[in-house]
Design an enzyme around this catalytic site. Sequence first.
Site, PDB file in Angstrom:
ATOM      1  N   ASP A 130       0.811  -1.227   0.000  1.00 24.34           N
ATOM      2  CA  ASP A 130       0.000   0.000   0.000  1.00 24.34           C
ATOM      3  C   ASP A 130       0.841   1.273   0.000  1.00 24.34           C
ATOM      4  OD1 ASP A 130      -2.348  -1.499   0.027  1.00 24.34           O
ATOM      5  OD2 ASP A 130      -2.438  -1.548   2.216  1.00 24.34           O
ATOM      6  N   GLU A 131       2.068   1.201  -0.522  1.00 28.61           N
ATOM      7  CA  GLU A 131       2.921   2.378  -0.546  1.00 28.61           C
ATOM      8  C   GLU A 131       3.393   2.736  -1.947  1.00 28.61           C
ATOM      9  OE1 GLU A 131       6.007   2.447   2.324  1.00 28.61           O
ATOM     10  OE2 GLU A 131       4.674   2.054   4.028  1.00 28.61           O
TER      11      GLU A 131
END
Length: 300
Positions: free
Chosen positions: A244-245
Amino acid sequence: MTTFRQHRWQSFLQGYEQRARILISCPDRPGIVAAVTSFLYEQGANIVESSQYSTDPEGGTFFLRLEFDCPNIAERKEEIEAAFAPIAAEFQMRWQLRLHNDIRRIAIFVSKAEHCLLELLWQWQAGELIADIALVISNHPDLRETVESFGIPYVHIPVTKETKADAEAEQIRLLRDYQIDTIVLARYMQILSPAFVAEFPGRIINIHHSFLPAFIGARPYERAYERGVKLIGATSHYVTDDLDEGPIIEQDVARVDHRHHPDDLKRIGRLIEKTVLARALRWHLEDRVIIHGNKTIVFY
């Protein structure tokens, strides 16, 4: 493919047979725009849309997106690319030239939640999403009937901790067989392995049900409720090895308050999620996104 969608696609293709896009990023310096636009003029092109941005005119990075009409562009694409190569080398450009009518082939990955998937299918069916949705892959059988009602193949590949490597190998084989260009994770509740991500760099788009970087990982709505947030959101981003980055393409939010419980947050969030994912995918398909490190430049 429905008759209505065929009509929309035919109108789209026939209306833009001479159109192409060029995306460029390079160290900023004087003369970039002049060199590119002069080159296009010499090729007989007419620029119809232009967007540019510099992180810093003194030593920064320059980004440029041009749409242009050019006679016989489909037949001349390789010739034009070869002629542009010396200019690209002079300015140390990363660049790509894509025909407007080069329709991308998409695979959608989904688990059990259907709202993001359905939004993409509805927009595709209506001719609003110009892409070829070639297949849907799921780790559950639940949405087969829904997907196949659109005339799209549905492939169920169960995934467990023990079978994950074999499952991903089968997924990659299918993606190659179907010549997939872009993968969309429409609430696909599995973490992709680094090996899988490496096969499709910059071509996997995810929707995360929180306003990143807040609440990375699982159960973001429950964690948002526990924290007492006043805003919830969703984030669409490119997938990288860091959970999720990856580079963020699009985000949106909605206001909430003390009266909203986790189920309320999920209900409100579903609308944000499907809208954000559809926007991000459309901008990707229209070549409006340039990845710059772990950020994106998005020319709306």
